[in-house]
Write a protein that holds these residues in place. Structure first.
Motif, PDB file in Angstrom:
ATOM      1  N   GLY A 193       1.008  -1.193   0.180  1.00 59.94           N
ATOM      2  CA  GLY A 193      -0.070   0.148   0.123  1.00 59.94           C
ATOM      3  C   GLY A 193       0.888   1.206   0.242  1.00 59.94           C
ATOM      4  O   GLY A 193      -0.040   2.668  -0.317  1.00 59.94           O
ATOM      5  N   THR A 194       1.922   0.970  -0.145  1.00 57.87           N
ATOM      6  CA  THR A 194       2.767   2.668   0.262  1.00 57.87           C
ATOM      7  C   THR A 194       3.057   2.739  -1.802  1.00 57.87           C
ATOM      8  O   THR A 194       3.761   4.294  -1.605  1.00 57.87           O
ATOM      9  CB  THR A 194       4.102   1.926   0.416  1.00 57.87           C
ATOM     10  OG1 THR A 194       4.911   0.937  -0.461  1.00 57.87           O
ATOM     11  CG2 THR A 194       4.394   1.563   2.164  1.00 57.87           C
ATOM     12  N   SER A 195       2.435   2.424  -2.321  1.00 58.89           N
ATOM     13  CA  SER A 195       2.986   2.471  -4.305  1.00 58.89           C
ATOM     14  C   SER A 195       1.893   2.406  -5.458  1.00 58.89           C
ATOM     15  O   SER A 195       1.975   1.450  -5.127  1.00 58.89           O
ATOM     16  CB  SER A 195       4.601   2.596  -4.354  1.00 58.89           C
ATOM     17  OG  SER A 195       4.689   2.633  -5.587  1.00 58.89           O
ATOM     18  N   GLY A 196       2.018   3.626  -5.811  1.00 62.49           N
ATOM     19  CA  GLY A 196       0.952   3.163  -7.038  1.00 62.49           C
ATOM     20  C   GLY A 196      -0.394   2.291  -7.014  1.00 62.49           C
ATOM     21  O   GLY A 196      -1.065   3.689  -6.294  1.00 62.49           O
ATOM     22  N   LEU A 207      -2.609  -1.556 -18.545  1.00 63.71           N
ATOM     23  CA  LEU A 207      -1.434  -0.920 -17.702  1.00 63.71           C
ATOM     24  C   LEU A 207      -1.994   0.688 -16.642  1.00 63.71           C
ATOM     25  O   LEU A 207      -2.782   1.133 -17.747  1.00 63.71           O
ATOM     26  CB  LEU A 207      -0.479  -0.188 -18.696  1.00 63.71           C
ATOM     27  CG  LEU A 207      -0.704  -1.386 -20.062  1.00 63.71           C
ATOM     28  CD1 LEU A 207       0.649  -0.880 -21.178  1.00 63.71           C
ATOM     29  CD2 LEU A 207       0.830  -3.135 -18.865  1.00 63.71           C
ATOM     30  N   PHE A 208      -1.410   0.915 -15.573  1.00 61.20           N
ATOM     31  CA  PHE A 208      -1.404   2.025 -15.587  1.00 61.20           C
ATOM     32  C   PHE A 208       0.183   2.106 -14.670  1.00 61.20           C
ATOM     33  O   PHE A 208       1.399   1.905 -15.189  1.00 61.20           O
ATOM     34  CB  PHE A 208      -1.733   2.203 -13.863  1.00 61.20           C
ATOM     35  CG  PHE A 208      -3.368   1.559 -13.629  1.00 61.20           C
ATOM     36  CD1 PHE A 208      -3.876   2.552 -13.345  1.00 61.20           C
ATOM     37  CD2 PHE A 208      -3.988   0.060 -13.618  1.00 61.20           C
ATOM     38  CE1 PHE A 208      -5.467   2.445 -13.045  1.00 61.20           C
ATOM     39  CE2 PHE A 208      -5.305   0.002 -13.748  1.00 61.20           C
ATOM     40  CZ  PHE A 208      -5.934   1.289 -13.497  1.00 61.20           C
ATOM     41  N   ASP A 209      -0.077   3.952 -14.640  1.00 61.14           N
ATOM     42  CA  ASP A 209       1.612   4.606 -14.876  1.00 61.14           C
ATOM     43  C   ASP A 209       2.086   4.557 -13.699  1.00 61.14           C
ATOM     44  O   ASP A 209       1.842   6.087 -12.971  1.00 61.14           O
ATOM     45  CB  ASP A 209       1.565   5.632 -15.257  1.00 61.14           C
ATOM     46  CG  ASP A 209       2.633   6.460 -15.536  1.00 61.14           C
ATOM     47  OD1 ASP A 209       3.996   5.514 -15.453  1.00 61.14           O
ATOM     48  OD2 ASP A 209       2.914   7.883 -15.752  1.00 61.14           O
ATOM     49  N   THR A 210       2.696   3.486 -13.078  1.00 67.84           N
ATOM     50  CA  THR A 210       3.363   3.715 -11.751  1.00 67.84           C
ATOM     51  C   THR A 210       4.562   3.372 -11.683  1.00 67.84           C
ATOM     52  O   THR A 210       5.179   3.346 -12.954  1.00 67.84           O
ATOM     53  CB  THR A 210       2.365   2.035 -10.691  1.00 67.84           C
ATOM     54  OG1 THR A 210       3.363   0.978 -11.350  1.00 67.84           O
ATOM     55  CG2 THR A 210       1.428   2.283 -10.983  1.00 67.84           C
ATOM     56  N   PRO A 211       5.354   3.008 -10.487  1.00 70.29           N
ATOM     57  CA  PRO A 211       7.616   2.991 -10.152  1.00 70.29           C
ATOM     58  C   PRO A 211       7.275   1.595 -11.535  1.00 70.29           C
ATOM     59  O   PRO A 211       8.316   1.324 -11.188  1.00 70.29           O
ATOM     60  CB  PRO A 211       7.234   3.236  -9.159  1.00 70.29           C
ATOM     61  CG  PRO A 211       6.226   4.705  -8.408  1.00 70.29           C
ATOM     62  CD  PRO A 211       5.076   3.617  -9.570  1.00 70.29           C
ATOM     63  N   GLY A 256       4.248  -2.136   3.527  1.00 67.64           N
ATOM     64  CA  GLY A 256       5.282  -2.156   2.829  1.00 67.64           C
ATOM     65  C   GLY A 256       6.597  -2.697   3.959  1.00 67.64           C
ATOM     66  O   GLY A 256       6.960  -2.938   4.514  1.00 67.64           O
ATOM     67  N   ARG A 257       7.460  -2.184   3.058  1.00 66.43           N
ATOM     68  CA  ARG A 257       9.419  -3.373   3.515  1.00 66.43           C
ATOM     69  C   ARG A 257      10.115  -2.176   4.497  1.00 66.43           C
ATOM     70  O   ARG A 257      10.490  -2.738   4.802  1.00 66.43           O
ATOM     71  CB  ARG A 257      10.093  -3.339   2.022  1.00 66.43           C
ATOM     72  CG  ARG A 257       9.605  -4.667   1.274  1.00 66.43           C
ATOM     73  CD  ARG A 257      10.099  -5.154   0.348  1.00 66.43           C
ATOM     74  NE  ARG A 257      10.241  -4.190  -0.414  1.00 66.43           N
ATOM     75  CZ  ARG A 257      10.259  -3.805  -1.233  1.00 66.43           C
ATOM     76  NH1 ARG A 257      11.862  -4.958  -2.086  1.00 66.43           N
ATOM     77  NH2 ARG A 257      10.662  -3.170  -2.954  1.00 66.43           N
ATOM     78  N   SER A 258       9.939  -0.935   3.792  1.00 61.99           N
ATOM     79  CA  SER A 258      10.271  -0.053   5.398  1.00 61.99           C
ATOM     80  C   SER A 258       9.236   1.064   6.221  1.00 61.99           C
ATOM     81  O   SER A 258       8.980   1.044   5.437  1.00 61.99           O
ATOM     82  CB  SER A 258      11.372   0.607   4.527  1.00 61.99           C
ATOM     83  OG  SER A 258      11.447   1.665   3.984  1.00 61.99           O
TER      84      SER A 258
END
Ligand SMILES: NC(=O)c1ccc[n+]([C@@H]2O[C@H](COP(=O)([O-])OP(=O)(O)OC[C@H]3O[C@@H](n4cnc5c(N)ncnc54)[C@H](OP(=O)(O)O)[C@@H]3O)[C@@H](O)[C@H]2O)c1
Length: 188
Positions: free
Chosen positions: A10-13, A173-177, A33-35
């Motif tokens: 849940g930390t990105s994209g 497709l979604f524009d994510t990292p 998230g991992r951190s």
């Protein structure tokens, strides 16, 4: 009382976007998230009574510790990414494919098994897979295999776990990292 949703990744994209929508609609959201750094950054963009704990789904102890902290939950959304393997079937390397399965497939499986005893009996699980497993796009056999395995598992899980609902979300497709990493040759 509001329902609790855990968003793995849940930390990105798309996971962060999911957390934002759910919290704005009154759900209590718990992200992973991992951190703690990425969690805190994400939480600053999520409204309401939301929180987060670190989790690396390649590490069983980390998964167990996360779900101990979460307590009971109503819904589980698996939106995390893993290291993917791109390229034509002819060139697929077994060790790369094994890493991809170890991350997204076994990672999602591990999280879901750890969550089961905490999930509301008629709550829900949602796996985010991806278009590769249904679109026959050359160069995506490895990605298709990993995501297709999750889909195949989910169909049977839905029968076994009812009245818990098991959903598959297979977006385009979604524009994510993800794409920044994909074009650098590492990807997700
Ligand atoms: N973007 C698209 O167009 C698209 C299309 C179809 C399907 N998908 C799928 O949708 C999912 C999300 O994609 P996205 O584009 O939103 O990805 P993203 O922006 O790269 O976000 C990935 C999330 O996964 C977490 N994560 C990565 N490795 C992890 C690990 N080992 N253990 C636990 N969490 C981990 C990351 O957390 P930290 O970095 O904070 O650790 C982050 O929260 C992926 O499974 C992807 O394959 C994406």
């Amino acid at each position: 009382m509001s329902e609790t949703v855990v968003v793995i990744g849940g930390t990105s994209g798309m996971g962060l976007a999911t957390a934002q929508v759910l919290s704005s609609e009154g759900y209590r959201v718990i992200i992973s998230g991992r951190s703690q750094d990425t969690i805190n950054k994400a939480l600053s963009q999520v409204a309401g009574d939301s929180t987060g704990f670190p989790l690396d789904f390649t590490d069983a102890a980390s998964v167990a510790s996360f779900f101990e902290q979460v307590g009971s939950l109503d819904h589980l959304a698996l939106v995390g990414s893993g290291k993917a393997v791109w390229g034509n079937f002819r060139d697929l390397k077994l060790e790369d494919l094994k890493v991809a399965f170890d991350q997204k497939f076994y990672g999602f499986l591990l999280c879901t098994q750890a969550a089961l005893s905490k999930l509301r009996a008629d709550g829900s699980i949602t796996f985010v897979i991806g278009g590769a497993s249904r679109s026959a796009i050359p160069g995506t056999t490895g990605v298709a295999a990993v995501n297709g395995a999750i889909q195949a598992m989910a169909f049977t899980m839905a029968k076994e776990l009812a009245p818990l609902r098991v959903n598959i979300l297979s977006p385009g497709l979604f524009d994510t990292p993800v794409y920044d990493r994909a074009y650098q040759g590492s990807s997700c």
